[in-house]
Write an enzyme that holds these catalytic residues in place. Structure first.
Site, PDB file in Angstrom:
ATOM      1  N   HIS A   1      -1.183  52.127 108.860  1.00 15.15           N
ATOM      2  CA  HIS A   1      -1.289  53.631 108.774  1.00 15.15           C
ATOM      3  C   HIS A   1      -2.528  54.356 107.790  1.00 15.15           C
ATOM      4  CE1 HIS A   1       2.998  54.316 110.726  1.00 15.15           C
ATOM      5  NE2 HIS A   1       2.457  53.522 111.586  1.00 15.15           N
TER       6      HIS A   1
ATOM      7  N   ILE B   1      -4.535  58.944 105.730  1.00 17.51           N
ATOM      8  CA  ILE B   1      -3.162  58.495 106.063  1.00 17.51           C
ATOM      9  C   ILE B   1      -2.483  58.977 106.905  1.00 17.51           C
ATOM     10  CG2 ILE B   1      -0.912  58.277 104.794  1.00 17.51           C
ATOM     11  CD1 ILE B   1      -2.496  58.833 102.146  1.00 17.51           C
ATOM     12  N   CYS B   2      -2.016  58.157 107.767  1.00 18.68           N
ATOM     13  CA  CYS B   2      -1.298  58.883 109.121  1.00 18.68           C
ATOM     14  C   CYS B   2       0.259  58.904 108.760  1.00 18.68           C
ATOM     15  CB  CYS B   2      -1.654  57.954 110.284  1.00 18.68           C
ATOM     16  SG  CYS B   2      -0.721  58.621 111.739  1.00 18.68           S
ATOM     17  N   LEU B   3       0.816  59.940 108.171  1.00 17.34           N
ATOM     18  CA  LEU B   3       2.309  60.139 107.630  1.00 17.34           C
ATOM     19  C   LEU B   3       2.399  61.649 107.775  1.00 17.34           C
ATOM     20  CD1 LEU B   3       4.442  58.773 105.994  1.00 17.34           C
ATOM     21  CD2 LEU B   3       3.179  59.827 103.899  1.00 17.34           C
TER      22      LEU B   3
ATOM     23  N   CYS C   1       0.274  54.234 115.089  1.00 13.60           N
ATOM     24  CA  CYS C   1      -0.072  55.744 114.522  1.00 13.60           C
ATOM     25  C   CYS C   1      -1.604  55.974 115.103  1.00 13.60           C
ATOM     26  CB  CYS C   1      -0.165  55.688 113.094  1.00 13.60           C
ATOM     27  SG  CYS C   1      -1.562  56.643 112.328  1.00 13.60           S
TER      28      CYS C   1
END
Lengths: 143, 169
Positions: B82, B89-91, B150
């Protein structure tokens, strides 16, 4: 009658002249007027990370925002009296002071009215438990 | 100003009582508090144990009503499914699931926990195209959050396109 019509006209002219000459002298001798805040345009938030003035909202967004304002007004408010377990508004991270205006959400979380209203206009959820506010509102109406 | 007042409180709390593995360098933070660097340690017991990372936070004037921009910076960007090699950041809490009850501390802890749950050091599948085409601001990316994978939306579109053409991905 004649006087009534005449006098205001004369007055108007004298006022205009007076203003003209005054304006002229002011402009030449004094610095420009102090900076004034431009007219405040309220911003709306059709989604949490989007901010647009009312003139740039779609009709659908306008309706949704109007409904949202209505729903927020249904949520109970009060004055903090120091008797609650929650002592801090998690949005501003400031402690509640006796006399602060607070708003209660259906999940019983409380916030400064000003803080939570700003958030609810973006997202209709409780910041602490992420509980959707409208679902809870609707169910309290049903029962 | 509401944003500065709150950031002042967050900074104080983080300096006085930092969680294990998270350290903010208060001296690096400018006067208006709008940009922070936070040092984050890979958690013991995770595959990032012993590694040191740095997170950059940028706060807009609407913080905490709007999420901060959070990216990894510095020489060590964690290799994680991620985390893109440019630090993005893929959050979901950094965009769609942001709440004003979250804070610098809770974001750091979420990032550490995201790293800790990883079993294999791997870049996101769309890393190469993403870092070439993305905006500098990760909040401008339309992320798709679903469980283990993601993707940013352009990649998802191309994935959907491929599967509709009968190509297995």
């Amino acid at each position: 009658m004649g006087n009534c019509l005449k006098s205001p006209t004369a007055d108007d002219i004298s006022l205009l002249r007076g203003n003209d000459s005054q304006d002229g002298s002011e402009a030449s001798s004094e610095p420009p007027p102090p900076y004034q805040e431009s007219v405040h345009v309220p911003m709306y938030h059709p989604a949490p990370n989007i901010s647009r003035p009312a003139s740039q909202l779609t009709e659908e967004e306008q309706i949704r925002i109007a409904k949202r304002i209505g729903l927020i007004q249904h949520l109970p408010t009060g004055i903090y009296d120091g008797s609650k377990k929650i002592r801090e508004c998690v949005i501003c991270m400031g402690e509640f002071c006796v006399g602060d205006a607070v708003r209660y959400l259906p999940c019983m979380h409380i916030y400064h009215k000003e803080c939570i209203d700003d958030w609810l206009m973006r997202s209709f959820t409780c910041p602490s438990c992420m509980e959707p506010v409208d679902a809870a509102l609707l169910s309290t109406y049903e029962t | 100003m509401a944003m500065e007042k709150r950031l002042q409180k967050e900074l104080q709390a983080l300096v006085n009582d930092p969680p294990v593995g998270i350290k903010v360098d208060a001296d690096q933070i400018g006067q208006n508090l709008s940009e922070w660097l936070v040092n984050v340690d890979g958690a013991p017991g995770s595959i990032y144990n012993g590694e040191k990372f740095q997170l950059q936070f940028k706060f807009g004037s609407r913080y905490p009503f709007e999420s901060p921009q959070v990216v990894f910076v510095g020489p060590n960007i964690p290799v994680h499914p991620h985390v893109y090699s440019n630090g993005h950041i893929c959050l979901s809490i950094l965009t769609d699931d942001w709440s004003p009850a979250l804070s610098v501390q809770s974001v750091c802890l979420s990032v550490v926990s995201m790293l800790s749950s990883c079993k294999e050091k791997k870049r996101p599948p769309d890393n190469a195209i993403y870092v070439k085409t993305c905006s500098k601001n990760p909040k401008k990316t339309r992320w798709w959050y679903h469980g283990k994978q993601c993707y940013h939306s352009e990649y998802k579109t191309s994935l959907l396109g491929m599967s509709s053409m009968g190509i297995n991905t």
